[in-house]
Design a protein around this motif. Structure first.
Motif, PDB file in Angstrom:
ATOM      1  N   GLY A   1       0.797  -1.214   0.000  1.00 13.74           N
ATOM      2  CA  GLY A   1       0.000   0.000   0.000  1.00 13.74           C
ATOM      3  C   GLY A   1       0.830   1.265   0.000  1.00 13.74           C
ATOM      4  O   GLY A   1       0.414   2.298  -0.545  1.00 13.74           O
TER       5      GLY A   1
ATOM      6  N   THR B   1      -5.198   9.142  -1.700  1.00 14.55           N
ATOM      7  CA  THR B   1      -4.449   8.428  -0.663  1.00 14.55           C
ATOM      8  C   THR B   1      -3.078   9.050  -0.432  1.00 14.55           C
ATOM      9  O   THR B   1      -2.599   9.135   0.702  1.00 14.55           O
ATOM     10  CB  THR B   1      -4.280   6.955  -1.047  1.00 14.55           C
TER      11      THR B   1
ATOM     12  N   THR C   1      -8.395   3.801  -1.212  1.00 15.61           N
ATOM     13  CA  THR C   1      -7.532   2.696  -1.610  1.00 15.61           C
ATOM     14  C   THR C   1      -8.315   1.664  -2.406  1.00 15.61           C
ATOM     15  O   THR C   1      -7.852   1.179  -3.454  1.00 15.61           O
ATOM     16  CB  THR C   1      -6.898   2.038  -0.376  1.00 15.61           C
TER      17      THR C   1
END
Length: 622
Positions: A149, A483, A295
């Motif tokens: 991520g 993000t 996300t």
């Protein structure tokens, strides 16, 4: 705090009891002698207590008076009664203290928030290894998802602009080379963190923070001055990344909704900053949920883009030669660019910045290494064990206990080594996802975009005219930029807040709000220069802050820390007393580390050469 205060007061009260008892016995002996007069007014002051004797065996303690009068010339004080009365007084004072603890405070909301932040920071920085090991260890899959991520973000939007002109095969080579470099540097960070942990154990640095950041590694390897330089590089990296995302977001707003570019730089960024900082101070869970939603939007958009590309028939076109019809390998070399010899024309720094996940390594190493502190302080523990035994301690039992401690320390070393290799496996797993997605994204952009198109993302969103492509690309862009902005705002805000608290000696709300406002305002103002800043900013971030912090520093720190431990000298100049025992995580040992250092220095030097050449060309008269 109250618990320790109660214990301290109990010890103090017990000391008072012993002193008063001694004085009472001395007074009893004096009163029982023939030469002592019972009614003498010149009696001693017994610590502001008046001893009022009601009988020959009962004593009541009354405060606030300096005189006492015995009721008889012969007095026999009972020590048990004195202790009983003192214990009653002690219990009353403890009850008063506990009552005061439960009383609500009358602080203002701002002051309560400051106290809360101060307590959280104090509990973080003063946590001992024993308290850290009680935290639940993170799973390997969770650690891998954190790494993945971190790497997957707004930098993905720059990939079509780099891969479409140079072709798929050069893009694959450049991406894999950059990924291997970053992966080996992350292994260097794991080993450097383990070496720092060993130095802390040798130095008995129990008061140090448990998290080993890149600044901590730099400080132990090179000194505090270089750690300050690392903080500056981190701030410049975050500033470049945020400004690049603001530039791309404003450009997309202008292309899709015809909003003026300058307004697109200021308005969305200001709203995102207000939401991030105001919501974090009141309800941080909302920010986390929004970030999770963005996300999922990014990942869902990417999957929909793959599906849309398959449905559009471009996969067959790619397989028949679109992916391999062009290949410009010169873009992988620092001499590329011609008249546009800016660092942005070199693909490798953009790839490194896009694939970098070094920001997540401190958290992953800390959480993966939970429970590995079994051998901390083992040298001092054995000595303490010997010195704490009294003369009546059996020597064989003491020897057996020391042997058991050494066995436990050896088991702790084995467990720590196992966790280090487990952390390396988690890093490998997590880093595999971004490189896989990058290779797919590069193939899609090469198949859909002609090398003559100057703005590939705008072409996919607007000019291609296929909703199956434009909608997923819009979701991907929104999630990636969102993000990145949220995470970067929080990181920069926390960093600036720590600076404010350390400079002013207290966490002033006014200055923290000013720092938060600058966190949003500076990237917005810089982005107003124009859309041409996007690739140069990403190239700068990849060539300098990212390469120095997450490439050069960990590899060089491992070489330095290994030699310090071999010489038996810590960063404080004290003798360690034993050689390094931590496992070597980087494959190839010193040869690989020297190669990583050389590659990082070469990348920095080549980028500097390209930048200077571009400035020289810009200064020449037309």
């Amino acid at each position: 705090f109250d618990r320790y205060a109660v214990k301290s007061m109990s010890l103090l009260q017990l000391l008072v009891v012993i002193i008063n008892a001694a004085i009472s016995i001395r007074s009893t002996l004096a009163l029982s002698t023939p030469t002592t007069t019972a009614t003498s007014p010149q009696c001693n002051n017994h610590n502001d207590y008046r001893w009022k004797i009601q009988s020959s065996s009962r004593v009541n303690i009354v405060h606030h008076d300096h005189r006492w009068t015995p009721s008889s010339s012969k007095v026999r004080l009972n020590l048990e009664d004195v202790i009983e009365v003192e214990l009653e007084e002690m219990e009353n004072e403890i009850e008063d203290l506990l009552e005061a603890k439960n009383k609500p405070t009358s602080f203002s909301p701002k002051k309560q928030e400051l106290l809360k932040r101060s307590k959280q920071k104090e509990s973080t920085t003063t946590s001992s290894p024993s308290s850290t090991t009680s935290t639940k260890q993170i799973k390997l899959t969770d650690a891998a998802s954190i790494i993945a991520g971190t790497a997957i973000g707004g930098g993905f939007l720059a990939l079509p602009s780099v891969t479409a002109p140079i072709g798929y095969l050069p893009s694959v080579i450049g991406l894999i080379v950059s990924w291997v470099f970053l992966l080996l540097c992350s292994f260097s960070f794991i080993e450097a963190a383990s070496l720092v942990a060993e130095i802390r154990r040798k130095n008995n640095d129990q008061d140090e923070a448990t998290t080993t950041s890149i600044a901590t590694i730099i400080r132990y390897a090179f000194g505090p001055k270089y750690a300050l330089m690392g903080s500056f590089l981190f701030l410049s990296q975050m500033l470049a990344v945020v400004t690049a995302q603001v530039v791309k977001g404003a450009e997309l707003f202008h292309d899709c909704f015809q909003i003026p570019y300058i307004l697109g730089c200021i308005l969305p960024t200001t709203l995102a900053g207000l939401f991030t900082f105001t919501t974090t101070s009141t309800n941080p869970e909302i920010v986390e949920r929004v970030n999770t939603f963005l996300t999922f939007m990014m990942v869902g958009g990417f999957l929909a883009l793959i599906l849309g590309t398959v449905q559009s028939g471009n996969v067959g076109k790619a397989l028949t030669g679109a992916l391999f019809s062009r290949a410009d390998y010169s873009k992988l070399l620092p001499s590329s660019g011609g008249s546009a010899g800016a660092p942005s024309s070199w693909a490798l720094p953009v790839f490194i910045n896009m694939l970098c996940f070094g920001q997540a390594m401190p958290l992953v190493v800390e959480r993966m290494m939970q429970g590995s502190g079994g051998n901390e302080g083992k040298e001092g523990l054995s000595l303490q064990l010997i010195t704490n035994h009294g003369d009546n301690t059996n020597h064989d039992e003491m020897k057996e206990e020391v042997t058991n401690k050494k066995t436990s320390a050896t088991n702790g070393d084995k467990k720590s080594t196992s966790l280090l290799f487990r952390t390396r496996n988690a890093t490998l797993l997590g880093a595999s996802m971004p490189i896989l997605l990058s290779l797919i994204w590069a193939g899609i952009s090469t198949a859909l975009i002609s090398p003559t198109i100057s703005n590939p993302l705008k072409y996919l969103l607007v000019n291609l005219g296929k909703p199956a492509i434009s909608i997923p690309v819009g979701l991907l862009a929104t999630g990636a930029i969102g993000t990145t902005l949220l995470g970067s705002f929080l990181a920069i805000g926390h960093f600036m807040g720590d600076i404010v608290c350390s400079v002013f000696g207290q966490c002033s709300f006014t200055w923290i709000n000013i720092a938060n406002a600058l966190t949003v305002a500076v990237p917005s103002i810089l982005a107003c220069v124009g859309p041409a800043l996007y690739l140069p900013l990403l190239s700068f971030a990849g060539a300098y802050p990212t390469t120095i912090l997450h490439g050069l520093s960990p590899a060089l720190a491992v070489l330095v820390l290994r030699r310090k431990l071999k010489r038996g000298v810590t960063s404080k100049g004290s003798e360690i007393g034993s050689k390094v025992t931590e496992a070597r995580i980087v494959p190839g040992g010193d040869v690989t580390l020297i190669g990583l250092v050389s590659a990082a220095l070469g990348l920095i030097g080549a980028s500097t050469f390209l930048a200077l050449r571009h400035v020289t060309q810009a200064m020449k008269p037309v």
